[in-house]
Design an enzyme around this catalytic site. Structure first.
Site, short mmCIF file in Angstrom:
data_model
loop_
_atom_site.label_atom_id
_atom_site.label_comp_id
_atom_site.label_asym_id
_atom_site.label_seq_id
_atom_site.Cartn_x
_atom_site.Cartn_y
_atom_site.Cartn_z
N CYS A 86 0.84 -1.05 0.01
CA CYS A 86 0.12 0.11 0.00
C CYS A 86 0.71 1.33 -0.09
O CYS A 86 1.55 1.53 -0.85
CB CYS A 86 -0.97 0.01 1.20
SG CYS A 86 -2.44 1.13 0.98
N HIS A 195 -3.14 -5.94 0.86
CA HIS A 195 -2.62 -6.08 2.31
C HIS A 195 -2.31 -7.83 2.72
O HIS A 195 -3.12 -8.27 3.36
CB HIS A 195 -3.08 -5.42 3.41
CG HIS A 195 -3.03 -4.16 3.38
ND1 HIS A 195 -2.11 -3.26 4.03
CD2 HIS A 195 -3.87 -3.20 2.50
CE1 HIS A 195 -2.33 -1.99 3.76
NE2 HIS A 195 -3.43 -1.81 3.03
N GLU A 197 -0.40 -8.92 4.98
CA GLU A 197 -0.14 -8.90 6.38
C GLU A 197 -1.72 -8.81 7.29
O GLU A 197 -1.67 -9.07 8.37
CB GLU A 197 0.55 -7.76 6.92
CG GLU A 197 -0.22 -6.41 6.89
CD GLU A 197 -0.18 -5.69 5.50
OE1 GLU A 197 -0.66 -4.58 5.73
OE2 GLU A 197 0.23 -6.21 4.57
#
Length: 229
Positions: A86, A195, A197
Site C-alpha cells: 500500500c 495487504h 499482512e
C-alpha cells in the site's frame, strides 16, 4: 533472522506486519524509525501501509527522503528482500526502487474490502510457495492504488516477469493491466497494493498472505539473494 518494520509519521499498518512475523510466523521483527541510519543486523525490510507524512505532495513523496531510505536502497542493491504494501508500494515507486507511479483510484473514492488477486509467476522469492495462477483473497484499503506506467515500462515488466500479482476480474482502482503488485527487475523488491499482512489468520476471513511471507523467510534461510541480471 530478523526483519525491520519501518515506521514513518502516519504509518498505521506497521503493527499488522509486526504481528504477522512475530506472532503468526514466529520470526523476529523489530520496529525501525524513519530517522534510523543503519539496518545492520536485519535480513529483510518491510515497509507498511498508512499515510506517511500525511500523504502531503503525493503518497510516499516525503517518506522517500527519510534517513532510513538510504539503507533500504543499500539493501536492495545487495539483493536482500524489500517488501512494501500500500503506502509502502507508493514509497518504493517514489524512491525509484520500483518503476511506475500510483495514481488516485479511477472512481476517486477510497476503497476498503477484500479482492481476488491472481498469482502470475511463482519463480520469485515472494511467490515460490504459491501455485501458478492461484487466486488469493486479500484486503485492500487505499485511495491512490491506480498503478500506471508508460508502454515501454509495461513491456519490460511483462518481459522480465515482474508483474507478480494482478486483480482477478476485480480491479478496485483502475490500475493498468490490472496490476496489483510488481517487483524490480532483479526480483528482490516487491511492492503491492493489497495487504497480505492482514490475511494471516482464517479467523479474520483469509490466511492467503501467509505463503508470501513464508517464502521470503525460506529464501532468507537458504541464503538466497537476487543477483544482477
Amino acid at each position: 533472522m530478523k526483519f525491520a518494520v519501518l515506521v514513518f509519521p502516519g504509518s498505521n499498518c506497521d503493527i499488522d506486519l509486526y504481528h504477522a512475523f512475530n506472532d503468526v510466523l514466529g520470526v523476529e521483527a523489530e520496529y525501525v524509525a524513519h530517522t534510523a541510519t543503519s539496518l545492520e543486523g536485519f535480513d529483510g525490510v518491510l515497509i507498511p501501509g498508512g499515510f506517511s507524512y500525511g500523504d502531503y505532495l503525493r503518497c510516499g513523496a516525503i517518506a522517500r527522503f527519510s534517513n532510513v531510505m538510504a539503507e533500504v536502497k543499500r539493501f536492495a542493491a545487495e539483493g536482500k528482500p524489500v517488501f512494501g504494501t500500500c503506502n509502502g508500494f507508493q514509497i518504493l515507486t517514489e524512491a525509484k526502487l520500483l518503476p511506475g507511479v500510483l495514481l488516485k483510484n479511477e472512481n476517486l473514492k477510497f476503497v476498503s474490502r477484500n479482492v481476488a488477486v491472481k498469482v502470475n509467476h511463482t519463480n520469485s522469492m515472494f511467490t515460490s510457495l504459491y501455485e501458478s495462477s492461484e487466486t488469493l483473497v486479500l484486503p485492500v484499503a487505499h485511495g491512490e492504488g491506480n498503478y500506471y506506467c508508460d508502454d515501454k515500462t509495461l513491456a519490460s515488466l511483462k518481459e522480465h516477469q515482474q508483474i507478480l500479482f494482478t486483480y482477478d476480474n476485480d480491479n478496485p482502482n483502475g490500475s493498468l493491466h490490472n496490476i496489483a503488485g510488481i517487483t524490480n527487475q532483479r526480483g528482490n523488491v516487491l511492492g503491492m497494493m493489497p495487504h497480505p499482512e492482514r490475511a494471516m489468520e482464517q479467523l479474520l476471513g483469509t490466511d492467503d498472505g501467509v505463503k508470501l511471507f513464508q517464502a521470503m523467510i525460506n529464501n532468507v534461510n537458504r541464503g538466497v539473494t537476487c543477483h544482477e541480471n
